[in-house]
Design a protein around this motif. Structure first.
Motif, PDB file in Angstrom:
ATOM      1  N   THR A 309       0.811  -1.219   0.000  1.00 58.74           N
ATOM      2  CA  THR A 309       0.000   0.000   0.000  1.00 58.74           C
ATOM      3  C   THR A 309       0.844   1.270   0.000  1.00 58.74           C
ATOM      4  OG1 THR A 309      -0.121  -0.046   2.418  1.00 58.74           O
ATOM      5  CG2 THR A 309      -1.907  -1.124   1.208  1.00 58.74           C
ATOM      6  N   SER A 332       2.346   6.845  -0.538  1.00 63.15           N
ATOM      7  CA  SER A 332       1.191   5.942  -0.561  1.00 63.15           C
ATOM      8  C   SER A 332       0.571   5.838  -1.941  1.00 63.15           C
ATOM      9  CB  SER A 332       0.118   6.428   0.428  1.00 63.15           C
ATOM     10  OG  SER A 332       0.618   6.488   1.739  1.00 63.15           O
ATOM     11  N   SER A 334      -2.887   5.107  -4.322  1.00 65.97           N
ATOM     12  CA  SER A 334      -4.287   5.500  -4.207  1.00 65.97           C
ATOM     13  C   SER A 334      -5.146   4.296  -3.837  1.00 65.97           C
ATOM     14  CB  SER A 334      -4.778   6.087  -5.531  1.00 65.97           C
ATOM     15  OG  SER A 334      -4.890   5.056  -6.519  1.00 65.97           O
ATOM     16  N   GLU A 335      -6.303   4.563  -3.261  1.00 62.26           N
ATOM     17  CA  GLU A 335      -7.244   3.482  -2.947  1.00 62.26           C
ATOM     18  C   GLU A 335      -7.671   2.771  -4.225  1.00 62.26           C
ATOM     19  OE1 GLU A 335     -10.523   4.915  -0.650  1.00 62.26           O
ATOM     20  OE2 GLU A 335      -9.243   6.069   0.705  1.00 62.26           O
ATOM     21  N   ASP A 336      -7.905   3.536  -5.285  1.00 59.45           N
ATOM     22  CA  ASP A 336      -8.318   2.924  -6.547  1.00 59.45           C
ATOM     23  C   ASP A 336      -7.237   1.982  -7.077  1.00 59.45           C
ATOM     24  OD1 ASP A 336     -10.709   4.282  -6.494  1.00 59.45           O
ATOM     25  OD2 ASP A 336     -10.063   5.864  -7.872  1.00 59.45           O
ATOM     26  N   TYR A 366      -0.042   4.018   6.356  1.00 56.81           N
ATOM     27  CA  TYR A 366      -0.593   4.371   5.051  1.00 56.81           C
ATOM     28  C   TYR A 366      -1.277   5.735   5.112  1.00 56.81           C
ATOM     29  CZ  TYR A 366      -3.762   4.407   1.042  1.00 56.81           C
ATOM     30  OH  TYR A 366      -4.441   4.767  -0.098  1.00 56.81           O
ATOM     31  N   ARG A 396      -7.115   8.118   6.133  1.00 59.00           N
ATOM     32  CA  ARG A 396      -6.949   7.452   4.833  1.00 59.00           C
ATOM     33  C   ARG A 396      -6.888   5.940   4.999  1.00 59.00           C
ATOM     34  NH1 ARG A 396      -2.743   9.409   0.447  1.00 59.00           N
ATOM     35  NH2 ARG A 396      -3.814   7.679  -0.590  1.00 59.00           N
ATOM     36  N   LEU A 400      -9.456   3.309   3.272  1.00 62.66           N
ATOM     37  CA  LEU A 400      -9.002   2.180   2.458  1.00 62.66           C
ATOM     38  C   LEU A 400      -9.600   0.877   2.956  1.00 62.66           C
ATOM     39  CD1 LEU A 400      -7.161   0.766   0.372  1.00 62.66           C
ATOM     40  CD2 LEU A 400      -5.343   0.812   2.103  1.00 62.66           C
ATOM     41  N   ARG A 403     -13.237   0.517   2.131  1.00 65.63           N
ATOM     42  CA  ARG A 403     -13.451   0.198   0.720  1.00 65.63           C
ATOM     43  C   ARG A 403     -13.084  -1.249   0.409  1.00 65.63           C
ATOM     44  NH1 ARG A 403     -11.622   4.349  -3.792  1.00 65.63           N
ATOM     45  NH2 ARG A 403     -12.691   2.705  -4.981  1.00 65.63           N
TER      46      ARG A 403
END
Length: 603
Positions: A309, A332, A334-336, A366, A396, A400, A403
């Motif tokens: 991550t 870091s 991105s979440e995507d 992260y 963040r 994450l 999601r």
């Protein structure tokens, strides 16, 4: 992702595969002491994919037979340079245990074979590469080169060694996470520039040869002869370099006696977009098919279906060299980007339903990016007290994980994800929501945590929080697990024989373990790895403040401290009994005997 382990899914490993991509010769040959595993956790694959993504023809020469020059000629002459790495970890650590015994298995070689890499891969491979094509520049990289960039201590030879750049007679050395520097070297050589014209590249070390001159603003470190004559100055050299080991630091220069090297400041970490691009490259997550009948690569199994991550760690533990390799700046993804990688993993033919780890050097850092990280001279953002500017917001990280959970629920099959790369427990205490998410969804019964020791002065030398912080985390984790309806346990990690730890200190930890009925199996005998602050303590016999400290160096003391933390193991019985009897600790010895007898009855 294709389930077929097809050769053409990998970077070329032979001349016919180079020709298959329309080239007569490779631009770059990456030589590695590990087997070729096409996974982002393996440095040669990561750098190879990155260079290929930018248009270079990259071939992999994995574990070549160094006894002959012919394997180094088999792929043809590299048009730009040789890139040489010993592999994922320092070759000394890979080949030897802490007391100098040869390891019985090499997990980075097919079938665990221990005869497929030379004892000093960087030196040996560089010599053969020079013999094969003497005019081709040699670039050293990877963890071992990175941490041996300056005069360093070798615990197998028990002496100070020159920079590996000098001993290998290479042209330049890439230190840290090498994507930026390696790509810049490739681009300049492709543009026809000399390897001597690289002195301004961040993340590079180079020799002072020919017309090359050190920068006028370089910090001069004590040379090798001075350090050999006065080992206590090794701490001075360590601290002087640490103050510059950041992207905005100054270059350092050090005489190697003979030879002279300049080490430029580290490169800036990759941006979020660059990291996303890097980890989205078409890694197969497989070992090369040439190993299919040779027993596989054991090191692949624990990381195969894991996700990185972020990079970097601002913990600054004394015994850890991440500060000098990845840096303390948290870079870091991105979440995507992370979820896109997870979506690729679930389509792998060997995926069984569990993403083994979602993390980094310290999983719960992260997204914690400090705007001053690149200029700050503080080595640890947590020791001795958390920095007032520390961005300890788990926002963040929580976003994450939420999601990831939502994504898992939307999958047609049951998917589970874990956080197995370890967390910083003092940091985790700052977020109850993180503790609840962690305990409720991302722990599979056991969570690795590293209190490291019990005695306050030893923990101070380690730059770790006091043991009371670990006990608070233990209680909070138990509460969070109970609220989640789970019975879960911590797996504590300890270090024995760390500089500053006396036998009496080890005994205090043993007494605590006995009082808690703990029988730790995760105990690491201290290894003085290159460039770690603890190694400077080991060599100099001094703390960072210049005070003399006890340093367990002899085998007797190191074995004793290791044995004390394994008090329950009958294999250490005689050594512990002799020591406790000599110390007049009969009551404690009786307790340990009862524990051993109980353990034997249960067997």
């Amino acid at each position: 992702m294709s389930c077929k382990n097809q050769v053409n899914s990998f970077l070329p490993v032979c001349r016919s595969e180079i020709e298959a991509v329309g080239r007569d010769e490779p631009d770059i040959i990456l030589v590695t002491g590990d087997a070729y595993v096409d996974h982002p956790a393996f440095g040669a694959a990561l750098i190879g994919r990155w260079l290929a993504h930018h248009g270079f023809c990259v071939a992999i020469l994995a574990q070549p037979d160094w006894r002959s020059v012919e394997p180094f000629r088999a792929l043809g002459r590299p048009r730009l340079f040789w890139g040489i790495t010993s592999g994922c970890i320092d070759s000394r650590l890979n080949n030897y245990a802490s007391l100098g015994h040869r390891r019985r298995q090499d997990v980075y070689s097919p079938g665990g074979r221990t005869d497929l890499r030379p004892d000093k891969p960087l030196l040996t491979y560089a010599a053969r590469a020079r013999e094969a094509f003497g005019d081709v520049p040699i670039v050293l990289g990877g963890l071992e080169a990175s941490l041996r960039r300056l005069v360093h201590y070798d615990y197998i030879e028990d002496r100070l060694k020159r920079s590996v750049l000098i001993d290998a007679k290479a042209d330049v050395l890439v230190h840290g996470m090498g994507e930026r520097a390696t790509l810049e070297v490739a681009r300049r050589l492709a543009a026809g520039r000399s390897v001597d014209a690289m002195s301004d590249i961040s993340g590079l070390a180079y020799r002072v040869v020919r017309d090359v001159k050190p920068p006028t603003d370089a910090v001069v470190l004590p040379d090798r002869e001075a350090l050999q004559a006065e080992p206590e100055r090794f701490m001075e050299a360590q601290l002087a370099y640490q103050r510059q080991a950041r992207p905005t630091g100054r270059p350092v220069v050090q005489d190697q006696c003979p030879g002279r090297v300049v080490v430029n400041p580290p490169a800036e970490p990759l941006s979020q977009d660059e990291l996303d691009r890097l980890y989205s490259l078409p890694f197969t997550r497989n070992a090369h098919p040439m190993y299919d009948r040779l027993g596989g690569i054991a090191a692949l199994a624990p990381v195969r279906f894991s996700i990185t991550t972020h990079r970097g760690c601002f913990g600054g533990c004394s015994f850890c060299a991440i500060y000098f390799h990845q840096g303390k700046q948290i870079a870091s993804r991105s979440e995507d980007g992370i979820l896109a990688e997870a979506a690729q993993i679930v389509h792998h033919c060997d995926f069984k339903g569990t993403i083994a780890d979602i993390g980094g050097p310290t999983a719960n850092m992260y997204g914690m990016a400090c705007p001053d990280a690149g200029v700050c001279r503080r080595e640890s953002c947590l020791y001795p007290e958390p920095c007032v500017k520390l961005p300890a917001d788990h926002g963040r990280m929580l976003g994450l994980l939420e999601r990831v959970l939502n994504w898992q629920q939307g999958q047609p099959r049951k998917i589970r994800s874990a956080i197995a790369s370890g967390i910083r427990h003092d940091l985790a205490l700052q977020s109850g929501d993180y503790m609840q998410l962690l305990a409720g969804h991302f722990v599979g019964g056991h969570l690795k945590v590293a209190p490291e020791h019990y005695c306050p002065h030893v923990l101070n030398l380690m730059r770790k929080p006091g043991f009371e912080v670990f006990e608070e985390f233990e209680a909070r984790f138990a509460e969070a697990s109970c609220r989640a309806g789970k019975q879960q346990y911590l797996v504590p990690y300890f270090i024995s024989a760390h500089p500053g730890c006396s036998n009496e200190d080890a005994l205090q930890l043993t007494e605590y373990l006995l009082s808690r009925h703990w029988r730790p199996r995760q105990v690491q005998d201290f290894v003085p790895a290159p460039l770690a602050l603890s190694t400077a303590m080991y060599v100099s016999g001094r703390s960072p403040q210049g005070k003399r400290i006890v340093v367990p160096k002899g085998r007797a003391d190191k074995r004793l401290q290791f044995a004390l933390l394994h008090y329950w193991d009958v294999r250490h019985g005689r050594q512990i009994e002799n020591y406790l009897t000599a110390q007049g600790r009969g009551k404690l010895l009786a307790q340990i005997r009862r524990v051993r007898q109980s353990a034997q009855r249960k067997r």
